[in-house]
Design a protein around this motif. Structure first.
Motif, PDB file in Angstrom:
ATOM      1  N   SER A  28       0.839  -1.206   0.000  1.00 27.55           N
ATOM      2  CA  SER A  28       0.000   0.000   0.000  1.00 27.55           C
ATOM      3  C   SER A  28       0.873   1.255   0.000  1.00 27.55           C
ATOM      4  O   SER A  28       0.586   2.225  -0.716  1.00 27.55           O
ATOM      5  CB  SER A  28      -0.922  -0.002   1.225  1.00 27.55           C
ATOM      6  OG  SER A  28      -1.811  -1.115   1.170  1.00 27.55           O
ATOM      7  N   ARG A  29       1.944   1.243   0.812  1.00 28.49           N
ATOM      8  CA  ARG A  29       2.847   2.396   0.824  1.00 28.49           C
ATOM      9  C   ARG A  29       3.505   2.579  -0.545  1.00 28.49           C
ATOM     10  O   ARG A  29       3.696   3.715  -1.004  1.00 28.49           O
ATOM     11  CB  ARG A  29       3.919   2.196   1.907  1.00 28.49           C
ATOM     12  CG  ARG A  29       3.386   2.325   3.329  1.00 28.49           C
ATOM     13  CD  ARG A  29       4.541   2.438   4.319  1.00 28.49           C
ATOM     14  NE  ARG A  29       5.338   1.229   4.345  1.00 28.49           N
ATOM     15  CZ  ARG A  29       5.110   0.177   5.141  1.00 28.49           C
ATOM     16  NH1 ARG A  29       4.070   0.211   5.987  1.00 28.49           N
ATOM     17  NH2 ARG A  29       5.906  -0.879   5.109  1.00 28.49           N
ATOM     18  N   HIS A  30       3.837   1.466  -1.206  1.00 29.01           N
ATOM     19  CA  HIS A  30       4.437   1.554  -2.541  1.00 29.01           C
ATOM     20  C   HIS A  30       3.469   2.195  -3.527  1.00 29.01           C
ATOM     21  O   HIS A  30       3.867   3.064  -4.327  1.00 29.01           O
ATOM     22  CB  HIS A  30       4.816   0.152  -3.026  1.00 29.01           C
ATOM     23  CG  HIS A  30       5.162   0.086  -4.479  1.00 29.01           C
ATOM     24  ND1 HIS A  30       6.352   0.567  -5.000  1.00 29.01           N
ATOM     25  CD2 HIS A  30       4.442  -0.384  -5.547  1.00 29.01           C
ATOM     26  CE1 HIS A  30       6.365   0.379  -6.314  1.00 29.01           C
ATOM     27  NE2 HIS A  30       5.222  -0.193  -6.665  1.00 29.01           N
ATOM     28  N   LEU A  31       2.206   1.819  -3.466  1.00 27.80           N
ATOM     29  CA  LEU A  31       1.219   2.376  -4.394  1.00 27.80           C
ATOM     30  C   LEU A  31       0.970   3.856  -4.115  1.00 27.80           C
ATOM     31  O   LEU A  31       0.807   4.663  -5.045  1.00 27.80           O
ATOM     32  CB  LEU A  31      -0.083   1.580  -4.300  1.00 27.80           C
ATOM     33  CG  LEU A  31      -0.009   0.118  -4.776  1.00 27.80           C
ATOM     34  CD1 LEU A  31      -1.325  -0.607  -4.506  1.00 27.80           C
ATOM     35  CD2 LEU A  31       0.343   0.051  -6.250  1.00 27.80           C
ATOM     36  N   VAL A  32       0.960   4.232  -2.839  1.00 26.23           N
ATOM     37  CA  VAL A  32       0.766   5.644  -2.492  1.00 26.23           C
ATOM     38  C   VAL A  32       1.934   6.477  -3.019  1.00 26.23           C
ATOM     39  O   VAL A  32       1.731   7.564  -3.580  1.00 26.23           O
ATOM     40  CB  VAL A  32       0.610   5.801  -0.964  1.00 26.23           C
ATOM     41  CG1 VAL A  32       0.681   7.289  -0.568  1.00 26.23           C
ATOM     42  CG2 VAL A  32      -0.697   5.199  -0.491  1.00 26.23           C
ATOM     43  N   ASP A  33       3.154   5.973  -2.834  1.00 24.14           N
ATOM     44  CA  ASP A  33       4.326   6.693  -3.360  1.00 24.14           C
ATOM     45  C   ASP A  33       4.274   6.791  -4.879  1.00 24.14           C
ATOM     46  O   ASP A  33       4.658   7.816  -5.459  1.00 24.14           O
ATOM     47  CB  ASP A  33       5.608   5.978  -2.931  1.00 24.14           C
ATOM     48  CG  ASP A  33       5.846   6.065  -1.432  1.00 24.14           C
ATOM     49  OD1 ASP A  33       5.245   6.959  -0.802  1.00 24.14           O
ATOM     50  OD2 ASP A  33       6.617   5.232  -0.912  1.00 24.14           O
ATOM     51  N   LEU A  34       3.806   5.730  -5.544  1.00 26.36           N
ATOM     52  CA  LEU A  34       3.717   5.743  -6.996  1.00 26.36           C
ATOM     53  C   LEU A  34       2.732   6.795  -7.473  1.00 26.36           C
ATOM     54  O   LEU A  34       3.000   7.536  -8.430  1.00 26.36           O
ATOM     55  CB  LEU A  34       3.303   4.348  -7.494  1.00 26.36           C
ATOM     56  CG  LEU A  34       3.274   4.139  -9.003  1.00 26.36           C
ATOM     57  CD1 LEU A  34       4.669   4.324  -9.605  1.00 26.36           C
ATOM     58  CD2 LEU A  34       2.739   2.742  -9.341  1.00 26.36           C
ATOM     59  N   ASN A  58       1.643  12.352  -9.675  1.00 24.54           N
ATOM     60  CA  ASN A  58       0.978  13.648  -9.535  1.00 24.54           C
ATOM     61  C   ASN A  58       1.962  14.803  -9.640  1.00 24.54           C
ATOM     62  O   ASN A  58       1.583  15.926  -9.983  1.00 24.54           O
ATOM     63  CB  ASN A  58       0.244  13.711  -8.190  1.00 24.54           C
ATOM     64  CG  ASN A  58      -0.982  12.807  -8.172  1.00 24.54           C
ATOM     65  OD1 ASN A  58      -1.543  12.483  -9.228  1.00 24.54           O
ATOM     66  ND2 ASN A  58      -1.404  12.391  -6.975  1.00 24.54           N
ATOM     67  N   GLN A  59       3.242  14.535  -9.327  1.00 22.77           N
ATOM     68  CA  GLN A  59       4.244  15.587  -9.418  1.00 22.77           C
ATOM     69  C   GLN A  59       4.697  15.843 -10.846  1.00 22.77           C
ATOM     70  O   GLN A  59       5.334  16.865 -11.116  1.00 22.77           O
ATOM     71  CB  GLN A  59       5.460  15.211  -8.562  1.00 22.77           C
ATOM     72  CG  GLN A  59       5.156  15.197  -7.068  1.00 22.77           C
ATOM     73  CD  GLN A  59       6.331  14.694  -6.246  1.00 22.77           C
ATOM     74  OE1 GLN A  59       7.355  14.301  -6.805  1.00 22.77           O
ATOM     75  NE2 GLN A  59       6.186  14.703  -4.924  1.00 22.77           N
TER      76      GLN A  59
END
Length: 649
Positions: free
Chosen positions: A636-642, A647-648
């Motif tokens: 989940s953390r990997h997907l959030v970072d992705l 978005n940047q």
């Protein structure tokens, strides 16, 4: 454009001139020999100075210029380094270095071989000198008068003229011949043996050595001396040792001695000393055991000479290196021999290892890193563990991080890339090299705190530190694995099918060094297992997974091959347990239950993808390096970072 070749250059070279750097033209290029087996490809040229021609041989390091087309028929070249050698009673120019001035040019002049030119010139000169000598003229006049009387007698005889034949005066068809004074043949009977040429042989560069030379000598420094080894074969017992040489031009060659020659030279050869060596024989180098960049190897004989040079020749370097950065080792071929330099960041204790032949040896593993941001594992064997290995461990324990230069390390690609020591390996701790000083400055100015990624063993290029995420569809769409090196990727996928036919194989349990043999074994006539690689028999074998698995994500599915550890992770039991369950206990229900329980589970698969040749067909091989159950919190953390990174953009 007008081209002026160097006048009389061929004749000057034959007279011993090796410093003029002449301009010559290539009339012919011929390549013979192959790189298969022990034969080395050679390039032969015919060179011209516009008047005379001479055969020449290129040093093997210049062969690539012929293949590239910079040396071809018509090329104008300048000889930079060369020698003229007597080969089978013929003079051959051995070209060590040259420059191509004009790649393509029309043939200049009407050159002939130097021997033909000299023959014509000598005949003309002798004829001219004969007519200028009064005594010779009188002798010739007497011969001419005698021949005239003979011709007068012949002319008085009746002759029959053929129809249509034009009658001519016989004196008009006569051409005077100049005869040299009669000299009796030499008589060697009773004069004793002919004196041999005992003049010292001319010192030549190592790169110029070839088996067609007659007398030669080389001046070089000993960079490595091998151990004295004993052997036994069909001819009986024997002993052998070898040493490596380096000359002032950077040429390297190995010298080997057998039996009685060992007794003569083993004690006088010292590493670092300079010697003049002559009267040896040249044979093709055995590349399985000789890593030097030379097609030949010197074998010393009973008549060979090895003379120590008392003066230290500063023009000959102590050692020659060709360092590779650690990140380049990842792309090196398995079993390649190379040089590497790095900072020692860890040293493990020595451990005893039982070799295949039953002998015990020591193994010690350390890690090196350099400015490339990568680290590599170096495995020391035998005496290296107690000599350099213990010294490095003591330095590291005292807070020092030494620089280590590795000469002739062997690349291994087992579970990533690593370096191992061999008999020809040399280790230099904190050497006085420019590369070592540069590495020390980098480490002391901040490189100490720089994180590095390993190309060896547990941390593979598909591991968490440099994880490359892909989808199943991208394997085909991006052509993964079809380049010169494999692709290491991570794919999150679900197991959807497992083949149960031939899910494992019988493997050899014997240890080779620090690793198990694992080659497939078969039963022999006495019901024992036999390994063709180890050439041994044993009562029990090992069982190893060779599991064909179909995995799937939302973009597609593909087949992968899972080996021992990754297959055990998916099935939850060893290959031996599953084999006995199916074939010995014949419990098909329990066997099917284990297979079904392994389906439709999600894993993070670390994959090695590489196209390989099977017969005449190229196939894509996808091997599972590691299979980890998905940690959904970390995922989940990997997907959030992705999402945040996208978005940047």
């Amino acid at each position: 454009m007008a081209v002026n070749l160097t006048p009389n250059a061929i004749a000057a070279i034959n007279e011993g001139d090796v410093n003029s750097k002449p301009l010559l033209q290539v009339l012919e290029v011929k390549v013979f020999g192959t790189n298969s087996g022990n034969r080395q490809e050679r390039c032969r040229l015919v060179l011209s100075d516009g008047v005379s021609t001479q055969h020449a041989m290129l040093a093997t390091q210049l062969n690539d210029r012929v293949k590239a087309g910079s040396i071809r028929r018509g090329s104008i070249i300048q000889l930079i380094e060369y020698i003229c050698s007597n080969i089978q009673n013929r003079k051959i120019i051995v070209v060590l270095n040259l420059e191509t001035i004009i790649p393509d040019c029309q043939i200049i002049g009407n050159p002939r071989t130097l021997t033909e030119s000299n023959s014509t010139a000598n005949t003309t000169a002798s004829t001219a000198s004969a007519y200028q000598n009064p005594e010779h003229l009188r002798a010739t006049g007497n011969i001419m008068n005698a021949r005239s009387s003979s011709l007068d007698v012949q002319s008085s005889r009746p002759t029959v003229q053929a129809p249509g034949q034009i009658k001519t005066n016989s004196m008009q068809s006569y051409h005077p011949m100049v005869q040299p004074p009669y000299q009796p043949p030499p008589n060697y009977r009773g004069h004793g043996a002919i004196i041999k040429n005992e003049a010292p042989a001319h010192i030549v560069p190592i790169a110029a050595l070839n088996p067609y030379q007659g007398r030669w000598a080389i001046k070089a420094r000993v960079t490595l001396k091998g151990d004295l080894r004993r052997y036994n074969n069909a001819r009986g017992d024997g002993k052998v040792f070898s040493f490596d040489l380096l000359d002032s031009d950077g040429g390297e060659i190995r010298v080997t001695c057998f039996n009685a020659v060992v007794d003569r030279f083993y004690d006088i050869i010292e590493v670092g000393k300079v010697y003049v060596i002559s009267k040896g024989s040249l044979k093709p180098a055995q590349k399985n055991f000789n890593h030097l960049n030379n097609a030949w190897e010197i074998f010393l004989e009973a008549i060979s000479t090895v003379d120590l040079c008392p003066d230290e020749d500063a023009s000959i370097p102590k050692q020659q290196f060709s360092f590779r950065s650690i990140n380049e080792i990842e792309f090196a071929e398995n079993n390649a021999i190379l040089d590497v330099i790095g900072i020692v960041i860890s040293v493990n204790p020595s451990t005893p290892i039982l070799r295949k032949n039953g002998m015990e040896t020591l193994r010690r593993i350390l890690n090196l890193k350099d400015e490339s941001g990568w680290s590599v594992e170096l495995t020391m064997w035998g005496d290296f563990c107690n000599r350099e290995g213990q010294k490095l461990q003591d330095m590291l324990d005292s807070g020092l991080s030494p620089v280590l230069a590795v000469k002739a390390g062997k690349v291994s690609d087992f579970s990533g890339k690593s370096i191992g020591t061999i008999s020809a390996t040399q280790l230099f701790i904190n050497p006085d090299f420019p590369e070592a000083h540069r590495l020390r400055r980098w480490f002391d100015s901040g490189g100490r705190n720089t994180a590095s990624q390993s190309i060896s063993r547990e941390v593979t290029p598909g591991g968490p530190k440099n994880e490359i995420r892909k989808l199943v569809s991208q394997i085909k769409d991006e052509g993964l694995g079809r380049s010169d090196r494999p692709d290491w990727v991570t794919i999150k996928a679900t197991v959807v099918f497992i083949k149960t036919d031939n899910f494992c194989y019988t493997a050899c349990p014997l240890m080779i060094g620090d690793r198990q043999c694992n080659k497939k074994v078969t039963k022999s006539g006495d019901t024992r297992w036999q390994c063709d690689r180890c050439n041994q028999k044993f009562e029990e074998c090992d069982y190893r997974y060779l599991l064909q698995v179909q995995i799937q994500d939302h973009t597609g599915l593909t087949w992968v091959t899972a080996f021992q550890e990754s297959a055990e992770e998916m099935l939850g039991c060893s290959a031996k347990e599953l084999y006995f369950l199916r074939y010995e206990e014949e419990d098909d229900a329990r066997f099917s239950e284990i297979i079904k329980a392994s389906l439709f589970k999600q894993y993070l698969f670390r994959l090695k993808i590489k196209e390989e040749l099977y017969g005449d067909e190229q196939r894509l091989k996808i091997a599972v390096v590691k299979a980890d159950r998905v940690d959904y919190a970390a995922e989940s953390r990997h997907l959030v970072d992705l999402v945040a990174r996208k978005n940047q953009l």
